[in-house]
Design an enzyme around this catalytic site. Sequence first.
Site, PDB file in Angstrom:
ATOM      1  N   ARG A  47      -9.384   1.186   9.217  1.00 47.51           N
ATOM      2  CA  ARG A  47      -8.754  -0.072   9.620  1.00 47.51           C
ATOM      3  C   ARG A  47      -9.746  -1.011  10.308  1.00 47.51           C
ATOM      4  O   ARG A  47      -9.387  -2.109  10.675  1.00 47.51           O
ATOM      5  CB  ARG A  47      -7.661   0.325  10.607  1.00 47.51           C
ATOM      6  CG  ARG A  47      -6.418  -0.491  10.746  1.00 47.51           C
ATOM      7  CD  ARG A  47      -5.470  -0.449   9.605  1.00 47.51           C
ATOM      8  NE  ARG A  47      -4.155  -0.901   9.981  1.00 47.51           N
ATOM      9  CZ  ARG A  47      -3.041  -0.301   9.623  1.00 47.51           C
ATOM     10  NH1 ARG A  47      -3.067   0.773   8.885  1.00 47.51           N
ATOM     11  NH2 ARG A  47      -1.877  -0.790   9.990  1.00 47.51           N
TER      12      ARG A  47
ATOM     13  N   ARG B 239      11.714  -0.379  10.811  1.00 49.02           N
ATOM     14  CA  ARG B 239      10.627   0.072  11.667  1.00 49.02           C
ATOM     15  C   ARG B 239      10.614  -0.787  12.921  1.00 49.02           C
ATOM     16  O   ARG B 239      10.874  -1.987  12.854  1.00 49.02           O
ATOM     17  CB  ARG B 239       9.279  -0.109  10.937  1.00 49.02           C
ATOM     18  CG  ARG B 239       8.942   1.014  10.019  1.00 49.02           C
ATOM     19  CD  ARG B 239       7.743   0.734   9.165  1.00 49.02           C
ATOM     20  NE  ARG B 239       6.566   0.248   9.871  1.00 49.02           N
ATOM     21  CZ  ARG B 239       5.362   0.126   9.301  1.00 49.02           C
ATOM     22  NH1 ARG B 239       5.196   0.463   8.035  1.00 49.02           N
ATOM     23  NH2 ARG B 239       4.335  -0.326   9.976  1.00 49.02           N
TER      24      ARG B 239
ATOM     25  N   LYS C  38       0.830  -1.225   0.000  1.00 50.67           N
ATOM     26  CA  LYS C  38       0.000   0.000   0.000  1.00 50.67           C
ATOM     27  C   LYS C  38       0.854   1.261   0.000  1.00 50.67           C
ATOM     28  O   LYS C  38       0.606   2.186  -0.763  1.00 50.67           O
ATOM     29  CB  LYS C  38      -0.921   0.044   1.241  1.00 50.67           C
ATOM     30  CG  LYS C  38      -1.884  -1.098   1.373  1.00 50.67           C
ATOM     31  CD  LYS C  38      -2.838  -0.895   2.551  1.00 50.67           C
ATOM     32  CE  LYS C  38      -2.180  -0.742   3.907  1.00 50.67           C
ATOM     33  NZ  LYS C  38      -1.454  -1.898   4.417  1.00 50.67           N
TER      34      LYS C  38
ATOM     35  N   ARG D 151      12.117  -5.232   4.941  1.00 49.54           N
ATOM     36  CA  ARG D 151      11.668  -3.862   4.674  1.00 49.54           C
ATOM     37  C   ARG D 151      12.443  -2.838   5.505  1.00 49.54           C
ATOM     38  O   ARG D 151      12.657  -3.025   6.693  1.00 49.54           O
ATOM     39  CB  ARG D 151      10.170  -3.733   4.982  1.00 49.54           C
ATOM     40  CG  ARG D 151       9.636  -2.319   4.817  1.00 49.54           C
ATOM     41  CD  ARG D 151       8.151  -2.281   4.645  1.00 49.54           C
ATOM     42  NE  ARG D 151       7.412  -2.521   5.884  1.00 49.54           N
ATOM     43  CZ  ARG D 151       6.090  -2.454   5.984  1.00 49.54           C
ATOM     44  NH1 ARG D 151       5.369  -2.170   4.906  1.00 49.54           N
ATOM     45  NH2 ARG D 151       5.485  -2.676   7.114  1.00 49.54           N
TER      46      ARG D 151
ATOM     47  N   ARG E 176       0.236  -8.337  13.635  1.00 54.54           N
ATOM     48  CA  ARG E 176      -0.431  -7.335  12.795  1.00 54.54           C
ATOM     49  C   ARG E 176      -1.271  -8.014  11.720  1.00 54.54           C
ATOM     50  O   ARG E 176      -2.343  -7.543  11.359  1.00 54.54           O
ATOM     51  CB  ARG E 176       0.609  -6.396  12.164  1.00 54.54           C
ATOM     52  CG  ARG E 176       1.122  -5.370  13.166  1.00 54.54           C
ATOM     53  CD  ARG E 176       2.431  -4.777  12.760  1.00 54.54           C
ATOM     54  NE  ARG E 176       2.363  -3.988  11.549  1.00 54.54           N
ATOM     55  CZ  ARG E 176       3.393  -3.776  10.739  1.00 54.54           C
ATOM     56  NH1 ARG E 176       4.555  -4.301  11.006  1.00 54.54           N
ATOM     57  NH2 ARG E 176       3.250  -3.043   9.670  1.00 54.54           N
TER      58      ARG E 176
HETATM   59  P1  AMP Z   1       1.041   0.966   8.895  1.00 53.47           P
HETATM   60  O1  AMP Z   1       2.161   1.890   8.572  1.00 53.47           O
HETATM   61  O2  AMP Z   1      -0.193   1.235   8.092  1.00 53.47           O
HETATM   62  O3  AMP Z   1       1.465  -0.479   8.868  1.00 53.47           O
HETATM   63  O4  AMP Z   1       0.615   1.286  10.411  1.00 53.47           O
HETATM   64  C1  AMP Z   1       1.539   1.126  11.475  1.00 53.47           C
HETATM   65  C2  AMP Z   1       0.807   1.106  12.785  1.00 53.47           C
HETATM   66  O5  AMP Z   1       0.116   2.356  12.995  1.00 53.47           O
HETATM   67  C3  AMP Z   1      -0.283   0.046  12.915  1.00 53.47           C
HETATM   68  O6  AMP Z   1       0.221  -1.224  13.284  1.00 53.47           O
HETATM   69  C4  AMP Z   1      -1.147   0.657  14.026  1.00 53.47           C
HETATM   70  O7  AMP Z   1      -0.524   0.512  15.283  1.00 53.47           O
HETATM   71  C5  AMP Z   1      -1.121   2.147  13.670  1.00 53.47           C
HETATM   72  N1  AMP Z   1      -2.207   2.515  12.756  1.00 53.47           N
HETATM   73  C6  AMP Z   1      -2.115   2.903  11.457  1.00 53.47           C
HETATM   74  N2  AMP Z   1      -3.298   3.201  10.950  1.00 53.47           N
HETATM   75  C7  AMP Z   1      -4.205   2.999  11.933  1.00 53.47           C
HETATM   76  C8  AMP Z   1      -5.629   3.133  12.026  1.00 53.47           C
HETATM   77  N3  AMP Z   1      -6.368   3.509  10.981  1.00 53.47           N
HETATM   78  N4  AMP Z   1      -6.217   2.847  13.223  1.00 53.47           N
HETATM   79  C9  AMP Z   1      -5.496   2.474  14.279  1.00 53.47           C
HETATM   80  N5  AMP Z   1      -4.156   2.313  14.266  1.00 53.47           N
HETATM   81  C10 AMP Z   1      -3.509   2.567  13.104  1.00 53.47           C
END
Ligand code: AMP
Length: 206
Positions: A86, A150, A13, A120, A161
């Site tokens: 989410r 990360r 994404k 990554r 996750r």
């Molecule tokens: P991502 O970069 O999209 O993988 O997001 C990294 C982390 O940010 C996730 O594992 C969540 O802890 C938090 N996060 C991102 N987007 C959301 C969301 N829409 N709602 C809640 N937590 C989020």
Amino acid sequence: MNIILIGPPASGKGTQAEKLKVKFNFNYLSTGQMFREIVKQDTELSNDIKSYINVGKLVPDELTIRLVDEYLKKFDDNILLDGFPRNLFQANELDKRINIDYIIEITASKDTIVKRIVDRGVCKNCGKNFVISKTKTNICDACGGEIIKRADDTVEIAESRYNDYLQKTYPIINFYKDRKGYHKIDGEMSADEVFDQICKILEKKI
Ligand code: AMP
């Protein structure tokens, strides 16, 4: 035109969003990137958010929606959302705020996801994603920042996750799948092929 990208962690994404932002000039919000920026500061809010994202748990809805609202106050069209909504609650809340023209689901198997997460890297400065085994230096080619891992990109947290994705995020596919703008793309293809497919959809060639 407003668009959301849905898919498990490391389905591509973020990579697609970066390319789409450049090509279509979207106002791009990645909630994950937004949280990682906040976490760099030393505030009560950042410590609170860190306690969720560093273990791969979703940040509470109320806080997430408050921060998304701050973004939506600045932009009301041509929005590209990556990582939001989410869960069903967030999807319903988003419907109250903007009209969504395209919902792009990017799929990938658990095996692919875990492999990608382990390999990554991310630029500490601009958030661009990298495949570590394919980068020659640890310097970001977009901004010169340092490429790091990360904190949540470990096998254990990736599994958690992914499970969270299946339980909480995947149900939103049913919420969207009968809408006109819904499209599903195989994220096992190369990033360029996925991008090509998304462009065809947005340019109404599919
Ligand atoms: P991502 O970069 O999209 O993988 O997001 C990294 C982390 O940010 C996730 O594992 C969540 O802890 C938090 N996060 C991102 N987007 C959301 C969301 N829409 N709602 C809640 N937590 C989020």
